[in-house]
Write a protein that holds these residues in place. Structure first.
Motif, PDB file in Angstrom:
ATOM      1  N   SER A 137       0.608  -1.373   0.059  1.00 48.91           N
ATOM      2  CA  SER A 137       0.082  -0.145   0.311  1.00 48.91           C
ATOM      3  C   SER A 137       0.565   1.116  -0.215  1.00 48.91           C
ATOM      4  N   LEU A 138       1.682   1.295   0.400  1.00 53.88           N
ATOM      5  CA  LEU A 138       2.864   2.285   0.552  1.00 53.88           C
ATOM      6  C   LEU A 138       3.606   2.314  -0.832  1.00 53.88           C
ATOM      7  N   ILE A 139       3.404   1.807  -2.098  1.00 50.60           N
ATOM      8  CA  ILE A 139       3.512   2.417  -3.368  1.00 50.60           C
ATOM      9  C   ILE A 139       2.464   2.780  -3.717  1.00 50.60           C
ATOM     10  N   VAL A 140       2.743   4.513  -4.084  1.00 49.95           N
ATOM     11  CA  VAL A 140       1.029   5.235  -4.886  1.00 49.95           C
ATOM     12  C   VAL A 140       1.678   5.126  -6.016  1.00 49.95           C
ATOM     13  N   ASN A 141       0.763   5.321  -6.699  1.00 48.39           N
ATOM     14  CA  ASN A 141       0.377   5.842  -8.393  1.00 48.39           C
ATOM     15  C   ASN A 141      -0.705   5.912  -9.325  1.00 48.39           C
ATOM     16  N   THR A 142      -0.878   6.498 -10.451  1.00 46.39           N
ATOM     17  CA  THR A 142      -1.948   6.119 -10.778  1.00 46.39           C
ATOM     18  C   THR A 142      -2.476   5.166 -11.482  1.00 46.39           C
ATOM     19  N   ARG A 143      -1.593   4.022 -11.367  1.00 45.70           N
ATOM     20  CA  ARG A 143      -2.197   3.076 -11.701  1.00 45.70           C
ATOM     21  C   ARG A 143      -2.741   1.725 -11.024  1.00 45.70           C
ATOM     22  N   ARG A 144      -1.877   2.416  -9.580  1.00 47.93           N
ATOM     23  CA  ARG A 144      -2.277   1.540  -8.344  1.00 47.93           C
ATOM     24  C   ARG A 144      -3.835   1.849  -8.098  1.00 47.93           C
ATOM     25  N   SER A 145      -4.660   0.709  -6.883  1.00 47.55           N
ATOM     26  CA  SER A 145      -5.872  -0.145  -6.382  1.00 47.55           C
ATOM     27  C   SER A 145      -5.419   1.576  -5.135  1.00 47.55           C
ATOM     28  N   LYS A 146      -7.079   2.048  -4.870  1.00 42.89           N
ATOM     29  CA  LYS A 146      -6.870   3.583  -4.370  1.00 42.89           C
ATOM     30  C   LYS A 146      -7.801   2.816  -3.219  1.00 42.89           C
ATOM     31  N   ASN A 147      -7.468   3.446  -1.817  1.00 42.69           N
ATOM     32  CA  ASN A 147      -8.624   2.952  -1.065  1.00 42.69           C
ATOM     33  C   ASN A 147      -9.207   1.597  -1.007  1.00 42.69           C
ATOM     34  N   LEU A 148      -8.344   0.431  -0.928  1.00 46.09           N
ATOM     35  CA  LEU A 148      -8.483  -1.163  -1.208  1.00 46.09           C
ATOM     36  C   LEU A 148      -8.419  -1.290   0.439  1.00 46.09           C
ATOM     37  N   LYS A 149      -9.519  -2.635   0.848  1.00 44.66           N
ATOM     38  CA  LYS A 149      -9.301  -3.159   1.880  1.00 44.66           C
ATOM     39  C   LYS A 149      -9.299  -4.634   1.575  1.00 44.66           C
ATOM     40  N   PHE A 150      -9.259  -5.211   2.779  1.00 42.42           N
ATOM     41  CA  PHE A 150      -8.495  -6.392   3.227  1.00 42.42           C
ATOM     42  C   PHE A 150      -9.327  -7.018   3.867  1.00 42.42           C
ATOM     43  N   ASP A 151      -9.933  -8.398   3.456  1.00 44.19           N
ATOM     44  CA  ASP A 151     -10.773  -8.894   4.880  1.00 44.19           C
ATOM     45  C   ASP A 151      -9.780  -9.989   4.498  1.00 44.19           C
ATOM     46  N   PHE A 152      -9.330 -10.332   5.942  1.00 39.41           N
ATOM     47  CA  PHE A 152      -8.856 -11.894   6.231  1.00 39.41           C
ATOM     48  C   PHE A 152      -9.334 -12.916   7.059  1.00 39.41           C
ATOM     49  N   ASP A 153      -9.794 -14.035   6.391  1.00 39.90           N
ATOM     50  CA  ASP A 153     -10.408 -14.968   7.542  1.00 39.90           C
ATOM     51  C   ASP A 153      -9.011 -16.434   7.240  1.00 39.90           C
ATOM     52  N   VAL A 154      -8.807 -16.570   8.353  1.00 37.85           N
ATOM     53  CA  VAL A 154      -7.514 -16.437   8.863  1.00 37.85           C
ATOM     54  C   VAL A 154      -7.008 -17.052  10.303  1.00 37.85           C
ATOM     55  N   HIS A 155      -6.995 -18.535  10.633  1.00 38.13           N
ATOM     56  CA  HIS A 155      -7.068 -18.140  11.597  1.00 38.13           C
ATOM     57  C   HIS A 155      -4.933 -18.410  11.936  1.00 38.13           C
ATOM     58  N   LYS A 156      -5.362 -16.886  12.847  1.00 37.54           N
ATOM     59  CA  LYS A 156      -4.469 -16.590  13.833  1.00 37.54           C
ATOM     60  C   LYS A 156      -3.208 -17.934  14.129  1.00 37.54           C
ATOM     61  N   LYS A 157      -3.418 -18.564  14.877  1.00 37.76           N
ATOM     62  CA  LYS A 157      -2.561 -19.713  15.014  1.00 37.76           C
ATOM     63  C   LYS A 157      -1.700 -20.343  13.827  1.00 37.76           C
ATOM     64  N   TRP A 179      -2.993  -5.062  -5.550  1.00 41.72           N
ATOM     65  CA  TRP A 179      -3.217  -3.762  -5.484  1.00 41.72           C
ATOM     66  C   TRP A 179      -2.521  -3.174  -6.669  1.00 41.72           C
ATOM     67  N   LYS A 180      -1.834  -4.178  -7.419  1.00 36.10           N
ATOM     68  CA  LYS A 180      -2.263  -3.838  -8.932  1.00 36.10           C
ATOM     69  C   LYS A 180      -3.229  -3.005  -9.816  1.00 36.10           C
ATOM     70  N   TYR A 181      -3.637  -4.341  -9.965  1.00 36.55           N
ATOM     71  CA  TYR A 181      -4.853  -4.420 -10.375  1.00 36.55           C
ATOM     72  C   TYR A 181      -6.287  -4.744  -9.483  1.00 36.55           C
ATOM     73  N   SER A 182      -6.578  -4.457  -8.350  1.00 36.67           N
ATOM     74  CA  SER A 182      -7.892  -4.100  -8.209  1.00 36.67           C
ATOM     75  C   SER A 182      -8.976  -2.931  -8.089  1.00 36.67           C
ATOM     76  N   ILE A 183      -9.957  -2.834  -8.735  1.00 38.59           N
ATOM     77  CA  ILE A 183     -11.394  -1.523  -8.991  1.00 38.59           C
ATOM     78  C   ILE A 183     -11.270  -1.197  -7.210  1.00 38.59           C
ATOM     79  N   ASP A 184     -10.543   0.663  -7.480  1.00 42.30           N
ATOM     80  CA  ASP A 184     -10.788   0.746  -6.010  1.00 42.30           C
ATOM     81  C   ASP A 184     -11.750   1.276  -5.595  1.00 42.30           C
TER      82      ASP A 184
END
Length: 281
Positions: A137-157, A179-184
């Motif tokens: 998410s630290l790479i910011v340019n016009t071609r990368r996704s903006k305001n992308l959210k992640f939902d992790f369904d992964v057990h912490k152990k 991050w490159k190809y997702s819709i904003d």
């Protein structure tokens, strides 16, 4: 004959088809005329350049991390916190290191390399996913996704206990692509399910524009769109890494695999699903 050619065990140039012009693995340019193999003095290969580049930059990156830790002693390359400036600096060093590693390509992960000596290192899966979702998410340019959210369904152990460095590299490729190809302003989901054999099925889902010729998505040089900022090698490298992983695991069945499925939503949207199966927990 060039000195390096005398020592070459494979002689790929001699096995090439007539009228082939190419470079061998040692950087020697050759042309197969049909009657003779014409050669030009070897050049420094990209692999050697990237290997030395990484070696030289490693100390620089270590210095940056050390200085960042003086600003904030809690920073770590394993956990990236986007609300802390020093942690973002460390995250940037992770990106640089990843890019240099990608230049080196999968050669650095070959079973005969030094990575095969540390196969039992344990790494927490959720921490890897969280790390790279934030790092890229630290790479910011016009071609990368903006305001992308992640939902992790992964057990912490859930931990990766075999060849975790390879798996971490594959996951970083998947996260970078999201991050490159997702819709904003869309949401990407990652789920992990354990089988009765304790293997993991890891599923990445994101929303992008429809990909033309998606069946070729793992081919070397494939790009999903003309204006793509990538080189089309990430997913290809991921597949080669999986081949190396399977060689190292010495399994006779239930091999690690990465597959892709595209589900068209409409003319502007499609669901991209990448599934990693038979991941050893």
């Amino acid at each position: 004959m060039l000195g390096i050619c005398i020592r070459c065990p494979s002689k790929d140039c001699e096995k090439s088809e007539i009228d082939t012009f190419d470079f061998c693995q040692y950087g020697v340019a050759f042309y197969n005329t049909g009657g003779v193999i014409k050669k030009k003095e070897e050049s420094v290969t990209l692999r050697h350049i990237s290997h030395n580049l990484r070696h030289e930059l490693h100390k620089v990156l270590q210095t940056i991390v050390a200085e960042a830790s003086r600003i904030d002693p809690t920073v770590s390359t394993k956990i990236i916190e986007l609300d802390k400036p020093a942690s973002k600096i460390v995250g940037a060093t992770v990106i640089i290191d990843q890019f240099i590693e990608m230049i080196a390509g999968v050669n650095e992960f070959h079973p005969s390399s030094h990575y095969s000596a540390n196969l039992d290192k344990k790494t927490n899966l959720l921490k890897i996913l969280d790390k790279y979702s934030k790092v890229f998410s630290l790479i910011v340019n016009t071609r990368r996704s903006k305001n992308l959210k992640f939902d992790f369904d992964v057990h912490k152990k859930i931990n990766i206990t075999f060849a975790s460095h390879m798996i971490e590299y594959i996951i970083s490729i998947m996260m970078d692509n999201i991050w490159k190809y997702s819709i904003d302003s869309s949401t990407a989901t990652v789920s992990a399910v354990k089988s009765k054999k304790e293997d993991i099925t890891l599923k990445f889902t994101n929303i992008s524009k429809p990909i033309v010729d998606s069946e070729a998505i793992f081919d070397k040089g494939f790009q999903s769109k003309d204006e793509s900022e990538g080189f089309g090698y990430g997913l290809y490298w991921a597949q080669v890494l999986i081949q190396h992983y399977n060689e190292l695991s010495k399994r006779t069945s239930d091999f690690l695999e990465l597959v892709h499925e595209q589900q068209i939503i409409d003319n502007e949207k499609a669901k991209q699903i990448f599934i990693i199966r038979n991941l050893r927990a």
